[in-house]
Design an enzyme around this catalytic site. Sequence first.
Site, mmCIF file in Angstrom:
data_model
loop_
_atom_site.group_PDB
_atom_site.id
_atom_site.type_symbol
_atom_site.label_atom_id
_atom_site.label_comp_id
_atom_site.label_asym_id
_atom_site.label_seq_id
_atom_site.Cartn_x
_atom_site.Cartn_y
_atom_site.Cartn_z
ATOM 1 N N CYS A 282 0.833 -1.041 -0.019
ATOM 2 C CA CYS A 282 0.025 -0.099 0.036
ATOM 3 C C CYS A 282 0.856 1.439 -0.150
ATOM 4 C CB CYS A 282 -0.909 -0.024 1.256
ATOM 5 S SG CYS A 282 -2.142 -1.367 1.247
ATOM 6 N N ILE A 283 1.459 1.525 1.031
ATOM 7 C CA ILE A 283 2.246 3.014 1.322
ATOM 8 C C ILE A 283 3.201 3.258 0.077
ATOM 9 C CG2 ILE A 283 3.442 4.286 2.886
ATOM 10 C CD1 ILE A 283 0.699 3.311 3.932
#
Length: 448
Positions: A282-283
Amino acid sequence: MSTEKQNSGTIASQLKEKIRNRTANVAVIGLGYVGLPLAVEKAKVGFRVLGVDQNPKRVDMLNRGENYIDDVKDEELKDIVEKGLLTSSTSFDCLTEADLIVICVPTPLTPNFDPDISYIRNVCNEIAPRLRRGHLVTLESTTYPGTTEDVILPILERSGLKVGEDFFLAFSPERVDPGNKRYTTKNTSKVVGGVTPACLDVAVTFYEQTIINVVPVSSPAVAEMTKVFENTYRAINIALVNEIMLLCDRMGLDVWEVIDAAATKPFGIHTFYPGPGVGGHCIPIDPFYLTWRARQFDFHTRFIELAGEINIQATYHVIDVVSRALNKVGKCFNGSKILVLGAAYKKDISDVRESPALKVIDLLKKEFAEVSYHDPYVPVINAIEPYDWAMESVKLTAEELQKYDCVVIVTDHSCLDYEWIVENAKLVVDTRNATKNVKNNREKIVKI
Ligand SMILES: NC(=O)c1ccc[n+]([C@@H]2O[C@H](COP(=O)([O-])OP(=O)(O)OC[C@H]3O[C@@H](n4cnc5c(N)ncnc54)[C@H](O)[C@@H]3O)[C@@H](O)[C@H]2O)c1
């Protein structure tokens, strides 16, 4: 009211009724970190779930009741499989039996950092010929604002069916935080955006069956933007503390002490911690979906680019700190034996995707250090692009620890005994403040 509107109202009502009385079948496409826990949640409340995954090994394991995702409880999975509530397949043909279709496939970046939504497109190309009246399709994969209406909708409407009348389409981002024991799928609020009001209505009814708080928004694009904004917020705040960490290092200040002191302010600050860089699916990825989309609107997301740069720099900083720590005891990288503790991208999970630990290991190897690793959750690191090496986790014993010139803590798994590790290691570089509560031998510890 026109007959068409009346019909679509009836289709929506019938579907909602099937959802409420659990006679609706749920197909989950993509049975990974997001899809499998979701499939289990739906089956636990009584829906019949049809899993679809292109990976035959995963499908075979699931049909034998065998689990491969940390957040799923082995016995729960076994139980729902035995009861016939979850059956999985590599074929999309089961979609004709489904009423609700949830898409949870990967959304990575291309080597040039552009969104790769080919998985979503491929899946939609499989759904379109099987789409029928009364289907609800929801996308849970993280993606840029506009995907549901600009990419998915045209593919599904090739079926000749009309959205909001014949079938329903919505976007609802998954917010799961792997390893988080307090916030699970059930008690994490779920944002939902439908293509039409009827789509939203049906999708909200579906999600309300398993989630305590469902948050309807005005469109799929708002829901898509909400998800990328949340992850961008995290990436940027981590970058900010990483920059403060780099500055504190230059100024000879302890960044951890500064953060702990700042965290005592009861308002206006939210605590983020520095570290060896960001990882996971994600990040490091999602903010670049927004950057790419923004360019199509003649807009440059400068914060995102900068955050990406600083978070990458944080990983290189670990190498600098190890080099300085070794230098202080009269050693250089070449020929030094280094143990990296932790391969997963964050504590208490086994996911190594985009993990900074892999980059740290690679950079240390390039400096001619002899590198080993230990991770209780990751017995093996297979050769993953762009790295050309594979490794097995070493057993952590006092004798093993004593063999290394330096132990580098990259992931702060809770199950490791840091007091004992520091006691037995010659030198420890700690990138997570995992040794915060270590009482003895603190002179051996170098924090980033
Ligand atoms: N992992 C997380 O913490 C997390 C959290 C929130 C959102 N997300 C988002 O959820 C999405 C899925 O992520 P994930 O971590 O579950 O990925 P994953 O890699 O764990 O799982 C994806 C699954 O999809 C399957 N798959 C790929 N292509 C397929 C196809 N054409 N047909 C059928 N199956 C196919 C893969 O075999 C795999 O099992 C991504 O968009 C991700 O950004 C992930």
